[in-house]
Design a protein around this motif. Structure first.
Motif, short mmCIF file in Angstrom:
data_model
loop_
_atom_site.label_atom_id
_atom_site.label_comp_id
_atom_site.label_asym_id
_atom_site.label_seq_id
_atom_site.Cartn_x
_atom_site.Cartn_y
_atom_site.Cartn_z
N VAL A 39 7.63 -36.03 -55.03
CA VAL A 39 7.48 -35.33 -56.31
C VAL A 39 5.99 -35.22 -56.63
O VAL A 39 5.27 -36.22 -56.60
CB VAL A 39 8.21 -36.10 -57.44
CG1 VAL A 39 7.97 -35.44 -58.79
CG2 VAL A 39 9.70 -36.22 -57.14
N ASN A 64 9.37 -31.03 -58.06
CA ASN A 64 10.21 -31.77 -57.12
C ASN A 64 10.16 -31.15 -55.73
O ASN A 64 9.81 -29.98 -55.58
CB ASN A 64 11.66 -31.80 -57.63
CG ASN A 64 11.81 -32.65 -58.86
OD1 ASN A 64 11.43 -33.83 -58.85
ND2 ASN A 64 12.34 -32.08 -59.93
N GLU A 67 10.92 -27.31 -54.73
CA GLU A 67 10.76 -26.44 -55.89
C GLU A 67 9.46 -25.65 -55.79
O GLU A 67 8.54 -26.00 -55.06
CB GLU A 67 10.74 -27.24 -57.19
CG GLU A 67 12.06 -27.83 -57.58
CD GLU A 67 12.03 -28.53 -58.93
OE1 GLU A 67 13.12 -28.70 -59.50
OE2 GLU A 67 10.95 -28.93 -59.40
#
Length: 113
Positions: A39, A64, A67
């Motif tokens: 992350v 994340n 993403e």
């Protein structure tokens, strides 16, 4: 309002409008993709040669794994080359990562491990 004052006010308004359009045209926009297994908690970008990092672009958000996010750099500068710094969660195997890119030339940036 006298004619002279109206012309001055119209000129000032036109100048502000032109400035707003010019500043908007200089915005640097790209997609940041997280292709790591960690992350991203903080993302900083500052023009190359600036000694201090600007504010965290992600703010309270995180990126994340897998993403992506659309990033707009609207700092009013005419710079294209930016230094970037990525920070990750404490349990990540990744250390703080830095890179330099030409934001004027890129549509997207993918961070890999």
């Amino acid at each position: 309002m006298t004619l002279k004052l109206r012309m001055a006010a119209a000129g000032a308004l036109a100048g502000i409008t032109c400035f707003a359009f010019a500043a908007q045209a200089d915005d640097l926009v790209f997609t940041l993709k997280n292709a790591t297994n960690s992350v991203i908690t903080e993302f900083y970008a500052s023009p190359s040669g600036v000694d201090e990092w600007e504010e965290d672009i992600l703010g309270r958000d995180v990126l994340n794994p897998g993403e992506s996010v659309r990033v707009t750099v609207a700092d009013g500068r005419r710079a294209c080359k930016y230094d970037m710094r990525f920070e990750f969660t404490e349990d990540s195997d990744l250390d703080t990562t830095t890179d330099t890119q030409d934001f004027c030339e890129m549509d997207s940036y993918t961070l890999h491990e």
